[in-house]
Design a protein around this motif. Structure first.
Motif, PDB file in Angstrom:
ATOM      1  N   LEU A 105       0.810  -1.221   0.000  1.00 38.23           N
ATOM      2  CA  LEU A 105       0.000   0.000   0.000  1.00 38.23           C
ATOM      3  C   LEU A 105       0.843   1.272   0.000  1.00 38.23           C
ATOM      4  CD1 LEU A 105      -2.680  -1.053   2.638  1.00 38.23           C
ATOM      5  CD2 LEU A 105      -2.868  -1.145   0.129  1.00 38.23           C
ATOM      6  N   GLU A 106       1.986   1.224   0.691  1.00 40.04           N
ATOM      7  CA  GLU A 106       2.764   2.450   0.886  1.00 40.04           C
ATOM      8  C   GLU A 106       4.198   2.085   1.232  1.00 40.04           C
ATOM      9  OE1 GLU A 106       2.624   6.119   4.175  1.00 40.04           O
ATOM     10  OE2 GLU A 106       0.954   4.726   4.049  1.00 40.04           O
ATOM     11  N   THR A 107       5.129   2.910   0.797  1.00 42.30           N
ATOM     12  CA  THR A 107       6.525   2.779   1.222  1.00 42.30           C
ATOM     13  C   THR A 107       7.018   4.152   1.649  1.00 42.30           C
ATOM     14  OG1 THR A 107       7.470   3.187  -0.967  1.00 42.30           O
ATOM     15  CG2 THR A 107       6.965   0.900  -0.411  1.00 42.30           C
ATOM     16  N   LYS A 108       7.880   4.158   2.655  1.00 41.49           N
ATOM     17  CA  LYS A 108       8.479   5.427   3.081  1.00 41.49           C
ATOM     18  C   LYS A 108       9.770   5.131   3.823  1.00 41.49           C
ATOM     19  CE  LYS A 108       5.979   5.898   7.466  1.00 41.49           C
ATOM     20  NZ  LYS A 108       5.089   6.737   8.259  1.00 41.49           N
ATOM     21  N   PRO A 109      10.747   6.032   3.702  1.00 44.67           N
ATOM     22  CA  PRO A 109      11.975   5.841   4.469  1.00 44.67           C
ATOM     23  C   PRO A 109      11.701   6.057   5.948  1.00 44.67           C
ATOM     24  CG  PRO A 109      12.041   7.896   3.229  1.00 44.67           C
ATOM     25  CD  PRO A 109      10.756   7.216   2.880  1.00 44.67           C
ATOM     26  N   MET A 110      12.455   5.396   6.808  1.00 44.31           N
ATOM     27  CA  MET A 110      12.330   5.620   8.241  1.00 44.31           C
ATOM     28  C   MET A 110      13.155   6.852   8.581  1.00 44.31           C
ATOM     29  SD  MET A 110      13.155   2.995  11.371  1.00 44.31           S
ATOM     30  CE  MET A 110      11.587   2.195  11.621  1.00 44.31           C
ATOM     31  N   SER A 111      12.531   7.821   9.198  1.00 46.20           N
ATOM     32  CA  SER A 111      13.191   9.111   9.423  1.00 46.20           C
ATOM     33  C   SER A 111      14.399   9.032  10.350  1.00 46.20           C
ATOM     34  CB  SER A 111      12.181  10.129   9.957  1.00 46.20           C
ATOM     35  OG  SER A 111      11.602   9.661  11.162  1.00 46.20           O
ATOM     36  N   LYS A 112      14.363   8.164  11.332  1.00 48.11           N
ATOM     37  CA  LYS A 112      15.459   8.110  12.306  1.00 48.11           C
ATOM     38  C   LYS A 112      16.512   7.058  11.990  1.00 48.11           C
ATOM     39  CE  LYS A 112      12.615   9.966  15.929  1.00 48.11           C
ATOM     40  NZ  LYS A 112      11.938   9.811  17.164  1.00 48.11           N
ATOM     41  N   ARG A 113      16.269   6.264  10.947  1.00 47.07           N
ATOM     42  CA  ARG A 113      17.214   5.206  10.570  1.00 47.07           C
ATOM     43  C   ARG A 113      17.430   5.250   9.067  1.00 47.07           C
ATOM     44  NH1 ARG A 113      17.459   0.196  13.454  1.00 47.07           N
ATOM     45  NH2 ARG A 113      19.070  -0.150  11.888  1.00 47.07           N
ATOM     46  N   PRO A 114      18.482   5.873   8.589  1.00 45.36           N
ATOM     47  CA  PRO A 114      18.688   6.006   7.148  1.00 45.36           C
ATOM     48  C   PRO A 114      18.928   4.677   6.426  1.00 45.36           C
ATOM     49  CG  PRO A 114      20.602   6.818   8.355  1.00 45.36           C
ATOM     50  CD  PRO A 114      19.540   6.516   9.375  1.00 45.36           C
ATOM     51  N   ASP A 115      19.179   3.614   7.186  1.00 41.84           N
ATOM     52  CA  ASP A 115      19.412   2.300   6.584  1.00 41.84           C
ATOM     53  C   ASP A 115      18.157   1.437   6.549  1.00 41.84           C
ATOM     54  OD1 ASP A 115      19.491   2.196   9.415  1.00 41.84           O
ATOM     55  OD2 ASP A 115      20.688   0.361   9.391  1.00 41.84           O
ATOM     56  N   VAL A 116      16.999   2.004   6.967  1.00 45.93           N
ATOM     57  CA  VAL A 116      15.756   1.242   7.067  1.00 45.93           C
ATOM     58  C   VAL A 116      14.627   1.970   6.334  1.00 45.93           C
ATOM     59  CG1 VAL A 116      14.029   0.289   8.667  1.00 45.93           C
ATOM     60  CG2 VAL A 116      16.451   0.264   9.290  1.00 45.93           C
ATOM     61  N   GLY A 117      13.801   1.187   5.623  1.00 45.19           N
ATOM     62  CA  GLY A 117      12.593   1.713   5.001  1.00 45.19           C
ATOM     63  C   GLY A 117      11.382   0.968   5.532  1.00 45.19           C
ATOM     64  N   MET A 118      10.241   1.621   5.451  1.00 44.71           N
ATOM     65  CA  MET A 118       8.981   1.057   5.960  1.00 44.71           C
ATOM     66  C   MET A 118       8.053   0.738   4.791  1.00 44.71           C
ATOM     67  SD  MET A 118       9.168   1.492   9.382  1.00 44.71           S
ATOM     68  CE  MET A 118       7.477   1.545   9.909  1.00 44.71           C
ATOM     69  N   THR A 119       7.248  -0.296   4.966  1.00 42.85           N
ATOM     70  CA  THR A 119       6.197  -0.616   4.006  1.00 42.85           C
ATOM     71  C   THR A 119       4.904  -0.869   4.768  1.00 42.85           C
ATOM     72  OG1 THR A 119       6.542  -3.016   4.024  1.00 42.85           O
ATOM     73  CG2 THR A 119       7.849  -1.732   2.433  1.00 42.85           C
ATOM     74  N   ARG A 120       3.801  -0.420   4.190  1.00 43.56           N
ATOM     75  CA  ARG A 120       2.477  -0.723   4.753  1.00 43.56           C
ATOM     76  C   ARG A 120       1.796  -1.675   3.770  1.00 43.56           C
ATOM     77  NH1 ARG A 120      -2.851   1.390   4.920  1.00 43.56           N
ATOM     78  NH2 ARG A 120      -2.304   3.070   3.490  1.00 43.56           N
ATOM     79  N   ASN A 121       1.331  -2.790   4.310  1.00 39.12           N
ATOM     80  CA  ASN A 121       0.789  -3.865   3.476  1.00 39.12           C
ATOM     81  C   ASN A 121      -0.611  -4.266   3.903  1.00 39.12           C
ATOM     82  OD1 ASN A 121       3.309  -4.869   1.891  1.00 39.12           O
ATOM     83  ND2 ASN A 121       3.989  -4.546   3.991  1.00 39.12           N
ATOM     84  N   LEU A 122      -1.375  -4.700   2.915  1.00 40.51           N
ATOM     85  CA  LEU A 122      -2.669  -5.319   3.133  1.00 40.51           C
ATOM     86  C   LEU A 122      -2.496  -6.813   2.915  1.00 40.51           C
ATOM     87  CD1 LEU A 122      -5.784  -5.482   3.340  1.00 40.51           C
ATOM     88  CD2 LEU A 122      -5.842  -4.911   0.890  1.00 40.51           C
ATOM     89  N   TRP A 123      -2.879  -7.591   3.912  1.00 42.12           N
ATOM     90  CA  TRP A 123      -2.873  -9.049   3.797  1.00 42.12           C
ATOM     91  C   TRP A 123      -4.330  -9.481   3.698  1.00 42.12           C
ATOM     92  CZ3 TRP A 123       0.862 -11.772   7.722  1.00 42.12           C
ATOM     93  CH2 TRP A 123       2.109 -11.144   7.714  1.00 42.12           C
ATOM     94  N   GLU A 124      -4.643 -10.284   2.678  1.00 43.82           N
ATOM     95  CA  GLU A 124      -5.987 -10.819   2.524  1.00 43.82           C
ATOM     96  C   GLU A 124      -5.877 -12.328   2.358  1.00 43.82           C
ATOM     97  OE1 GLU A 124      -8.564  -7.670   0.117  1.00 43.82           O
ATOM     98  OE2 GLU A 124      -6.622  -8.124  -0.849  1.00 43.82           O
TER      99      GLU A 124
END
Length: 154
Positions: free
Chosen positions: A109-128
């Motif tokens: 659903l969405e991806t964004k970098p983690m603001s406090k960790r430049p080596d980590v990114g976040m993803t928001r997922n829908l599981w069905e």
């Protein structure tokens, strides 16, 4: 650092993954419920018949656990996954009965970098998760953390 097939940079909103199937047995449903959710309709056929489910059914937590198993086996083991900070919602939409064949689909659903960790990114997922009749039995949304292939510069 280990090499993975997928890093955070490989994910984009709209990506859909079919993550396979799983079929719980009566014995597995009872074993899970005995240990983690010992409500009568998950343990006993007669109690289940008298319940709103009408027959022995899996715990919703068991359904989530089966979804997690499919996610790890058929996707996360190939990724730079760093776990999850949590879920935004879980809905158990239909009962899961012994012998149901469940199919898991994940939509990014969405991806964004983690603001406090430049080596980590976040993803928001829908599981069905769907049963063999195409009925949706589980709807779950949540976040995942993944190592970035190339850390952001501060």
């Amino acid at each position: 650092m280990a090499e993975f097939k997928y890093y955070w940079e490989d994910f984009a909103p709209g990506q859909v993954r079919d993550l396979g199937t799983i079929t719980p047995t009566r014995e597995e449903i009872i074993a899970f419920a005995t240990q983690f959710d010992p409500q009568p309709f998950h343990l006993d056929d007669e109690a289940a018949k008298a319940s709103v489910f009408g027959a022995l059914s899996a715990s919703g937590w068991h359904t989530c656990s089966m979804a997690m198993r499919l996610m790890v086996t058929n996707f996360l083991n190939d990724t730079s996954s760093l776990g999850s900070p949590g879920l935004e919602g879980i809905k158990w939409l239909k009962p899961v009965y012994p012998g149901d064949t469940l199919r898991l689909q994940s939509t990014m659903l969405e991806t964004k970098p983690m603001s406090k960790r430049p080596d980590v990114g976040m993803t928001r997922n829908l599981w069905e998760m769907f049963n063999q009749h195409g009925d949706k039995v589980l709807h779950m949304e949540g976040w995942g953390m993944f190592r970035r292939r190339t850390p952001a510069t501060p």
